[in-house]
Design a protein around this motif. Structure first.
Motif, PDB file in Angstrom:
ATOM      1  N   ASN A 163       0.825  -1.210   0.000  1.00  0.00           N
ATOM      2  CA  ASN A 163       0.000   0.000   0.000  1.00  0.00           C
ATOM      3  C   ASN A 163       0.860   1.262   0.000  1.00  0.00           C
ATOM      4  N   VAL A 164       0.562   2.177  -0.919  1.00  0.00           N
ATOM      5  CA  VAL A 164       1.281   3.447  -1.012  1.00  0.00           C
ATOM      6  C   VAL A 164       0.243   4.560  -1.144  1.00  0.00           C
ATOM      7  N   TRP A 165       0.427   5.677  -0.438  1.00  0.00           N
ATOM      8  CA  TRP A 165      -0.565   6.747  -0.474  1.00  0.00           C
ATOM      9  C   TRP A 165       0.099   8.118  -0.363  1.00  0.00           C
ATOM     10  N   ALA A 166      -0.663   9.141  -0.719  1.00  0.00           N
ATOM     11  CA  ALA A 166      -0.216  10.529  -0.576  1.00  0.00           C
ATOM     12  C   ALA A 166      -1.438  11.417  -0.384  1.00  0.00           C
ATOM     13  N   GLN A 167      -1.268  12.470   0.419  1.00  0.00           N
ATOM     14  CA  GLN A 167      -2.330  13.457   0.624  1.00  0.00           C
ATOM     15  C   GLN A 167      -1.840  14.809   0.135  1.00  0.00           C
ATOM     16  N   HIS A 168      -2.735  15.542  -0.540  1.00  0.00           N
ATOM     17  CA  HIS A 168      -2.366  16.807  -1.165  1.00  0.00           C
ATOM     18  C   HIS A 168      -3.256  17.935  -0.650  1.00  0.00           C
ATOM     19  N   LYS A 169      -2.836  19.177  -0.916  1.00  0.00           N
ATOM     20  CA  LYS A 169      -3.615  20.341  -0.501  1.00  0.00           C
ATOM     21  C   LYS A 169      -3.819  21.285  -1.679  1.00  0.00           C
ATOM     22  N   PHE A 170      -5.075  21.666  -1.882  1.00  0.00           N
ATOM     23  CA  PHE A 170      -5.455  22.632  -2.918  1.00  0.00           C
ATOM     24  C   PHE A 170      -6.288  23.733  -2.261  1.00  0.00           C
ATOM     25  N   VAL A 171      -6.100  24.978  -2.713  1.00  0.00           N
ATOM     26  CA  VAL A 171      -6.810  26.119  -2.119  1.00  0.00           C
ATOM     27  C   VAL A 171      -7.483  26.952  -3.205  1.00  0.00           C
ATOM     28  N   LEU A 172      -8.738  27.338  -2.959  1.00  0.00           N
ATOM     29  CA  LEU A 172      -9.459  28.263  -3.837  1.00  0.00           C
ATOM     30  C   LEU A 172      -9.280  29.666  -3.282  1.00  0.00           C
ATOM     31  N   THR A 173      -8.703  30.560  -4.065  1.00  0.00           N
ATOM     32  CA  THR A 173      -8.267  31.875  -3.609  1.00  0.00           C
ATOM     33  C   THR A 173      -9.337  32.664  -2.860  1.00  0.00           C
ATOM     34  N   TRP A 174     -10.579  32.679  -3.350  1.00  0.00           N
ATOM     35  CA  TRP A 174     -11.595  33.545  -2.748  1.00  0.00           C
ATOM     36  C   TRP A 174     -12.553  32.788  -1.830  1.00  0.00           C
ATOM     37  N   ASP A 175     -12.298  31.529  -1.571  1.00  0.00           N
ATOM     38  CA  ASP A 175     -13.205  30.770  -0.705  1.00  0.00           C
ATOM     39  C   ASP A 175     -12.409  29.713   0.057  1.00  0.00           C
ATOM     40  N   TRP A 176     -11.898  30.078   1.241  1.00  0.00           N
ATOM     41  CA  TRP A 176     -11.061  29.153   2.002  1.00  0.00           C
ATOM     42  C   TRP A 176     -11.845  27.951   2.487  1.00  0.00           C
ATOM     43  N   VAL A 177     -13.164  28.044   2.519  1.00  0.00           N
ATOM     44  CA  VAL A 177     -13.981  26.893   2.889  1.00  0.00           C
ATOM     45  C   VAL A 177     -13.776  25.762   1.877  1.00  0.00           C
ATOM     46  N   GLN A 178     -13.413  26.131   0.657  1.00  0.00           N
ATOM     47  CA  GLN A 178     -13.228  25.150  -0.403  1.00  0.00           C
ATOM     48  C   GLN A 178     -11.808  24.563  -0.431  1.00  0.00           C
ATOM     49  N   THR A 179     -10.996  24.821   0.585  1.00  0.00           N
ATOM     50  CA  THR A 179      -9.689  24.171   0.656  1.00  0.00           C
ATOM     51  C   THR A 179      -9.895  22.664   0.654  1.00  0.00           C
ATOM     52  N   ALA A 180      -9.141  21.958  -0.196  1.00  0.00           N
ATOM     53  CA  ALA A 180      -9.314  20.514  -0.353  1.00  0.00           C
ATOM     54  C   ALA A 180      -8.050  19.771   0.057  1.00  0.00           C
ATOM     55  N   TYR A 181      -8.239  18.619   0.712  1.00  0.00           N
ATOM     56  CA  TYR A 181      -7.126  17.792   1.157  1.00  0.00           C
ATOM     57  C   TYR A 181      -7.320  16.354   0.664  1.00  0.00           C
ATOM     58  N   PRO A 182      -7.356  16.153  -0.637  1.00  0.00           N
ATOM     59  CA  PRO A 182      -7.652  14.808  -1.157  1.00  0.00           C
ATOM     60  C   PRO A 182      -6.487  13.834  -1.001  1.00  0.00           C
ATOM     61  N   CYS A 183      -6.827  12.583  -0.821  1.00  0.00           N
ATOM     62  CA  CYS A 183      -5.838  11.509  -0.745  1.00  0.00           C
ATOM     63  C   CYS A 183      -6.023  10.568  -1.932  1.00  0.00           C
ATOM     64  N   VAL A 184      -4.946   9.940  -2.319  1.00  0.00           N
ATOM     65  CA  VAL A 184      -5.015   8.917  -3.356  1.00  0.00           C
ATOM     66  C   VAL A 184      -4.065   7.798  -2.945  1.00  0.00           C
ATOM     67  N   SER A 185      -4.495   6.568  -3.150  1.00  0.00           N
ATOM     68  CA  SER A 185      -3.696   5.427  -2.720  1.00  0.00           C
ATOM     69  C   SER A 185      -3.679   4.349  -3.794  1.00  0.00           C
ATOM     70  N   MET A 186      -2.644   3.521  -3.755  1.00  0.00           N
ATOM     71  CA  MET A 186      -2.540   2.378  -4.652  1.00  0.00           C
ATOM     72  C   MET A 186      -2.205   1.150  -3.823  1.00  0.00           C
ATOM     73  N   HIS A 187      -2.697  -0.001  -4.285  1.00  0.00           N
ATOM     74  CA  HIS A 187      -2.587  -1.231  -3.518  1.00  0.00           C
ATOM     75  C   HIS A 187      -2.124  -2.345  -4.457  1.00  0.00           C
ATOM     76  N   GLY A 188      -0.827  -2.650  -4.404  1.00  0.00           N
ATOM     77  CA  GLY A 188      -0.246  -3.596  -5.340  1.00  0.00           C
ATOM     78  C   GLY A 188      -0.338  -5.039  -4.878  1.00  0.00           C
ATOM     79  N   SER A 189      -0.678  -5.928  -5.811  1.00  0.00           N
ATOM     80  CA  SER A 189      -0.788  -7.363  -5.514  1.00  0.00           C
ATOM     81  C   SER A 189       0.544  -8.071  -5.760  1.00  0.00           C
TER      82      SER A 189
END
Length: 202
Positions: A163-189
């Motif tokens: 299992n490998v993962w990373a979390q990122h941060k994105f910000v909308l300039t005029w609406d800090w409520v819309q700050t996003a912290y999405p994660c994405v992961s991969m799971h190798g067999s």
């Protein structure tokens, strides 16, 4: 006398005709707000938050339809790239990339982010998992990528997944409520295939 009545009748018919013509011409509907020009105005404003607050509700709705995140899309599973072929030690390693996208209500892509990981397996068991890289980018004006705020890698308790993962941060300039912290992961067999998800812990 007759000529006066005729003139009055003609004037009445002319007035009625003018009214009918004016009634038959539809009023022009107001043009809907242009989201693209509104967004450009917000981006270039000295105070984007104040500029957004000054918009009408209709204008905000037009901007929000393009800039607000409505859903997250994760790329389907894939066959990984072989980085180390099976050797005398009976070990193989693979590398793959998992990708996520933030989508607006219209289906457009707001931002993209990914993680690349490597894992190795031997005799049907995953033996190691390694974080390689992860980053992101934006596709919509107003949004900015603030970087990766977390990452990790581990072998599952049953040794069937790397299992490998990373979390990122994105910000909308005029609406800090819309700050996003999405994660994405991969799971190798142990056999080179991997699935992808949105886990922040692998």
């Amino acid at each position: 006398m007759f000529s006066k009545r005729l003139a009055a009748l003609a004037a009445g018919i002319l007035t009625l005709g003018t009214a009918m013509v004016s009634l038959s011409i539809p009023a022009h509907a107001a043009e809907p707000p242009n989201a693209e020009s509104l967004i450009q105005g917000l981006v270039s404003a000295p105070d984007p938050k104040a500029a957004y607050a000054a918009l009408t509700q209709e204008e905000r709705d037009a901007v929000d339809a393009v800039t607000r995140v409505a859903s997250i899309k994760i790329t389907p599973s894939a066959k990984a790239q072989v980085t180390t072929s099976r050797s005398a030690a009976a070990a193989s390693c693979w590398q793959g990339t998992a990708k996520g996208e933030g989508k607006n209500t219209l289906g457009g892509t707001i931002f993209t982010y990914w993680v690349t990981g490597k894992w190795c397996a031997s005799s049907g068991k995953v033996t190691s998992a390694t974080f390689v890289s992860g980053s992101g980018e934006t596709s919509t004006p107003g949004w900015s990528y603030e970087g990766r705020i977390g990452q990790g890698a581990r072998v599952g308790s049953d040794s069937l997944l790397g299992n490998v993962w990373a979390q990122h941060k994105f910000v909308l300039t005029w609406d800090w409520v819309q700050t996003a912290y999405p994660c994405v992961s991969m799971h190798g067999s142990p056999y080179g295939y991997y699935s992808q998800g949105s886990s922040c812990s692998g």
